[in-house]
Scaffold this motif. Sequence first.
Motif, short mmCIF file in Angstrom:
data_model
loop_
_atom_site.label_atom_id
_atom_site.label_comp_id
_atom_site.label_asym_id
_atom_site.label_seq_id
_atom_site.Cartn_x
_atom_site.Cartn_y
_atom_site.Cartn_z
N GLY A 173 -47.91 52.26 63.52
CA GLY A 173 -49.05 52.57 62.67
C GLY A 173 -48.94 53.96 62.05
O GLY A 173 -49.24 54.15 60.86
N GLU A 174 -48.48 54.94 62.83
CA GLU A 174 -48.32 56.30 62.34
C GLU A 174 -47.26 56.38 61.24
O GLU A 174 -47.42 57.11 60.25
N LEU A 175 -46.18 55.61 61.40
CA LEU A 175 -45.12 55.59 60.40
C LEU A 175 -45.64 55.01 59.08
O LEU A 175 -45.35 55.53 58.00
N GLU A 176 -46.40 53.92 59.19
CA GLU A 176 -46.93 53.27 57.97
C GLU A 176 -47.93 54.19 57.27
O GLU A 176 -47.98 54.27 56.05
N PHE A 177 -48.75 54.91 58.07
CA PHE A 177 -49.77 55.80 57.51
C PHE A 177 -49.13 56.96 56.73
O PHE A 177 -49.72 57.47 55.78
N ALA A 178 -47.91 57.36 57.12
CA ALA A 178 -47.25 58.50 56.47
C ALA A 178 -46.93 58.21 55.01
O ALA A 178 -46.77 59.14 54.20
N GLY A 179 -46.79 56.92 54.64
CA GLY A 179 -46.59 56.56 53.24
C GLY A 179 -45.19 56.83 52.71
O GLY A 179 -44.99 56.83 51.49
N VAL A 180 -44.23 57.05 53.59
CA VAL A 180 -42.86 57.30 53.12
C VAL A 180 -42.24 56.01 52.58
O VAL A 180 -41.49 56.02 51.61
N TYR A 181 -42.54 54.88 53.23
CA TYR A 181 -42.05 53.59 52.73
C TYR A 181 -43.25 52.68 52.49
O TYR A 181 -44.31 52.85 53.11
N LEU A 182 -43.08 51.72 51.61
CA LEU A 182 -44.17 50.80 51.26
C LEU A 182 -43.85 49.41 51.78
O LEU A 182 -42.67 49.03 51.86
N PRO A 183 -44.88 48.61 52.09
CA PRO A 183 -44.63 47.25 52.61
C PRO A 183 -43.74 46.42 51.69
O PRO A 183 -42.88 45.67 52.15
N GLU A 184 -43.95 46.55 50.37
CA GLU A 184 -43.15 45.71 49.46
C GLU A 184 -41.66 46.09 49.48
O GLU A 184 -40.80 45.23 49.25
N GLU A 185 -41.35 47.39 49.76
CA GLU A 185 -39.94 47.80 49.86
C GLU A 185 -39.30 47.20 51.12
O GLU A 185 -38.15 46.75 51.09
N LEU A 186 -40.08 47.20 52.20
CA LEU A 186 -39.58 46.58 53.45
C LEU A 186 -39.31 45.10 53.22
O LEU A 186 -38.26 44.57 53.63
N GLU A 187 -40.26 44.42 52.55
CA GLU A 187 -40.09 42.97 52.28
C GLU A 187 -38.86 42.73 51.42
O GLU A 187 -38.09 41.79 51.65
N ARG A 188 -38.70 43.59 50.36
CA ARG A 188 -37.57 43.41 49.46
C ARG A 188 -36.25 43.57 50.20
O ARG A 188 -35.30 42.81 50.00
N PHE A 189 -36.18 44.58 51.06
CA PHE A 189 -34.96 44.82 51.82
C PHE A 189 -34.66 43.63 52.75
O PHE A 189 -33.54 43.12 52.79
N CYS A 190 -35.68 43.18 53.48
CA CYS A 190 -35.47 42.11 54.47
C CYS A 190 -35.14 40.77 53.81
O CYS A 190 -34.39 39.97 54.36
N ALA A 191 -35.70 40.55 52.63
CA ALA A 191 -35.40 39.30 51.91
C ALA A 191 -33.91 39.20 51.61
O ALA A 191 -33.32 38.11 51.64
N VAL A 192 -33.28 40.35 51.33
CA VAL A 192 -31.84 40.35 51.06
C VAL A 192 -31.06 40.33 52.38
O VAL A 192 -30.12 39.55 52.55
N TYR A 193 -31.46 41.19 53.31
CA TYR A 193 -30.71 41.35 54.57
C TYR A 193 -30.66 40.04 55.37
O TYR A 193 -29.63 39.70 55.95
N PHE A 194 -31.78 39.31 55.40
CA PHE A 194 -31.84 38.10 56.23
C PHE A 194 -31.63 36.82 55.42
O PHE A 194 -32.05 35.74 55.84
N LYS A 195 -30.96 36.92 54.26
CA LYS A 195 -30.63 35.73 53.46
C LYS A 195 -29.79 34.76 54.29
O LYS A 195 -28.93 35.20 55.08
N PRO A 196 -29.97 33.46 54.12
CA PRO A 196 -29.04 32.52 54.75
C PRO A 196 -27.60 32.82 54.30
O PRO A 196 -27.39 33.23 53.14
N LYS A 197 -26.64 32.63 55.18
CA LYS A 197 -25.26 33.02 54.89
C LYS A 197 -24.72 32.41 53.61
O LYS A 197 -24.00 33.05 52.85
N GLN A 198 -25.09 31.15 53.36
CA GLN A 198 -24.53 30.48 52.19
C GLN A 198 -25.04 31.08 50.87
O GLN A 198 -24.45 30.86 49.82
N ARG A 199 -26.13 31.87 50.94
CA ARG A 199 -26.66 32.49 49.71
C ARG A 199 -26.33 33.97 49.60
O ARG A 199 -26.76 34.65 48.67
#
Length: 1005
Positions: A747-773
């Motif tokens: 909670g403290e990390l999120e409150f600091a505002g250094v990263y935004l939820p949409e950036e986390l989502e964007r990163f994870c969408a790429v990082y956890f792509k199925p292998k074939q994609r």
Amino acid sequence: MSRTNESAFESVIEQHLLANGYESVPREHFDRERAIFPQEVLDFIQTTQPKEWARLEALLGEKTGEQVLTDLCKWMDMNGSLATLRHGFKCYGRTLRVAYFKAAHNLNPELEALYTANRLGITRQLQFSPHSQQSLDVTISLNGIPIVTAELKNPLTGQNVDDAMRQYRRDRDPHEPIFEFKRRTLVHFAVDTEAVRMTTRLAGNATHFLPFDKGYNGGAGNPPDPTGRSYRTAYLWEEVLARDSLLDILARFLHLQVEEKRDDQGRKVKVETMIFPRYHQLEAVRRLVEAAQREGVGHNYLIEHSAGSGKSNTIGWLAHRLASLHDAENRRVFDSVIVVTDRVVLDRQLQDTIYQFEHTRGVVQKIDESSRQLAEALENAVPIIITTLQKFPFVSRQLIRLAEERGEAGTGVLPTRRFAVIIDEAHSSQSGETAVDLKEVLGGEQLREQAARYAAEEGAPDLEELFRSLARRGRQPNLSFFAFTATPKHKTLALFGRNGEPFHRYTMRQAIEEGFILDVLKNYTTYATYYKLLKACADDPHVERKKAAQALARFMKLHPHNIAQKTEVMVEHFYAVTRHKIGGRAKAMVVTGSRLEAVRYKQSFDEYIKRKGYPIKTLVAFSGTVEDDKVPGITYTEEQMNGGIREKELPEKFATHEYQVLLVAEKYQTGFDQPLLHTMYVDKRLAGIQAVQTLSRLNRTHPLKEDTFILDFVNDREEIREAFKTYYEGAIMGEEVDPNRMYAIKGELEFAGVYLPEELERFCAVYFKPKQRQSVQDHKAMNAALDPAVSRFGVLLRQKEEEAELFRSKLQAFLNLYSFLSQIIPYQDSDLERLYVFLRHLVAKLPRRSQGPQYQFDDEVRLEYYRLQKISEGSISLKDGEARPLDGPTEVGSGQVRDNEVPLSQLIDLINERFGTDFTQADQLFFDQIVAAAVRDDSLRQAAAVNPADKFGLVCRGSLERLFVERMDQNEEIFVRYMNDPLFRDTVNAWMVSEVYRWLRQEER
């Protein structure tokens, strides 16, 4: 018969064994020349192998028995009785067995019947010699072949275990046929009602006995019988020599260890040792095997065994047992056993040991080349695989390549198999990402299926990779971990222990008391360095306190006078004392604080030794290349400074007569076994587990090694005592980690505002792509998702450095806590896993804060005063006091801002806090002079004018110390007491502050 004599003791043992599967073998049946019971041998062979006997009898007629006995004795003389018992012998081309051992399963009734046919015999007062009427108290034989002897003593008649050992040494000729090494009897016990000693080789007065006690209250000895019915040593005949137990030891524990060593002339010789398990090894392996058989796969076991416990053999026995373990339904419990180790010696030892049990090669495979080799071994389910942890992250890729080479479509996933993972040295790295990679590789298809199930339940089939990343952290139902360590951390106890306790423990205290390791704290001498630095430049530059303090400390550590003085102390001590120890073969290690210090000490040692003409040669050990801080362009390497000796050759070279002293910087401080190492000179700050591991390099035993010696220039005796006390009687798990703290930090990390939820989502969408994609563009996309947060952090770092560093420390705290807790608590929170992966990549990209100015004080500072003084010597006792529990990981640092700037002269005064000897009451005048000097100080006069007494005290104390330092030469006795005794210093300060304040306030009025 007296109820208190030795014969009564013999009768108790005999009656118990006869009531539990043994037979009485008359001593008259013994053939003293051949050292066997001929009739018992022939009866066993005729009973268990009638077809073979009939064939031989058809050839040899009435000479069959004699020929069989002759060939048996020749075979045992040549190959040893143990190998003969295990694998049989040849007679006229026919293989005859003289023993049958229990199979790993119960699927073969014929084998069970043959095992039952074994005849364990006990013979009392066996007259064993062709040349005399001497007799052994107890002899145990297997099918007519003597394997165990025991000499019994009864303290009630004034004799004890020492007398039994003396009897073996003086009255038992090792050249008698029954005692010849390897050829007949395999182990000899010296026994009284309180203690047991054991040896596998009689050698006259040089016979070396080992304790064979259970241990009592964390130390040596044996506990009394809890029911009060028998002797303290009853476990020997009731447990160890019990029929099934002794046959099991012969089949799966006893082995001949062959080591290549160098003799006094430096020639390589083979040394053979018959290894009989010590009691704690036997108990540990059997308890672990029983638990694994009962509980099945999917459990963790922590084995806290001290240095000197014989861990290599314990691991070898355990690996062999687990590889062939079957459950109550005769199913194999494990498909493969994986030994994770960094020790080269272990793989060779394991292979040789297991070959003796199996008589087949290929049971053990060492992974010494690449991750491909590991992938092949895992795919082929090799029974025992020895590898390092670092090869696991690359296995999946290699499995795909292997499949492609076979023309198949590879998934990079192993079929789900059951694995036993033995960890040679379990420490905190086992909670890192590489250990998680191991669990993912070995989790196999089952882990993939579990992840797919989680993804489907969450309605996110595209995020199967995320759920696999989450699932691999927790316990895997197809993996059992057997973790060995002498020095567990909190993480080790939490990950592998049971309720914070090890499954089995053999303490440092017991190892020391039993003589398996030496007490390295018995002879511990500390020196203090007293010095005064003076500002040598005309101006008084402003400097950062902490950075400048470090630079001044470095200036002092590397000062030629400091190194020369310590070199003289060390070399002269080695020449006068150490070199005469261990039969004139003793060696020393110098532990330095940095690679550059190691270089300087090597140069200083060699120059001093050459000047004095001493017969001492040194080696240095440090990694990489060191740049000279005085001469630009000059560099040093270990190989170059050691005259061309390569890194891999160094341990062997150091073991020879040619070299006596090894100077080290962050090398050879763990896992280095050199029994000739007698003395350690320490010029490096040591604490906690590092202190224990470093100083324990001295604890290895040698027949001529009576003691050790440590000379410490840096560390406090109490801190060293506290570090060792933690592990002396076994580590205690302290305060547990609060999982809620991790959510609070999130909670403290999120409150600091250094990263935004949409950036986390964007990163994870790429990082956890199925292998074939997945594609090569993914790297660019992940960096693009991280960069906005990196930029925001950069702005924060420039504008509010303290806040930025606090954020960084919170981020690191979250990573540490999640990495640890996710392996203990079965989290199914995919948001935590996403955040963990995102932050792990973000932290690597965050800009570092400016290091601030770097100082070199070679021209601005000079050394005015220097004295090296012995301040304590003697033993550091571990018997008293409580051990400090091992607490769990907590939130780290709070991002301190950079130190304020102070004048260099004032800082030097603060550094100069180390002088002196003792205080006497006759020196009151000295205090009065300091008070008078303080009263004349303008800054104190101003402070007294505007501050109440308590605030003035804070200002005045620093000045008082400076005044003490300046007057050090006037009264060293007071000075050392003032500097080294906090209670005395507080008392003196309180008095002097009040005196100075009183004088200054009076003047003002």
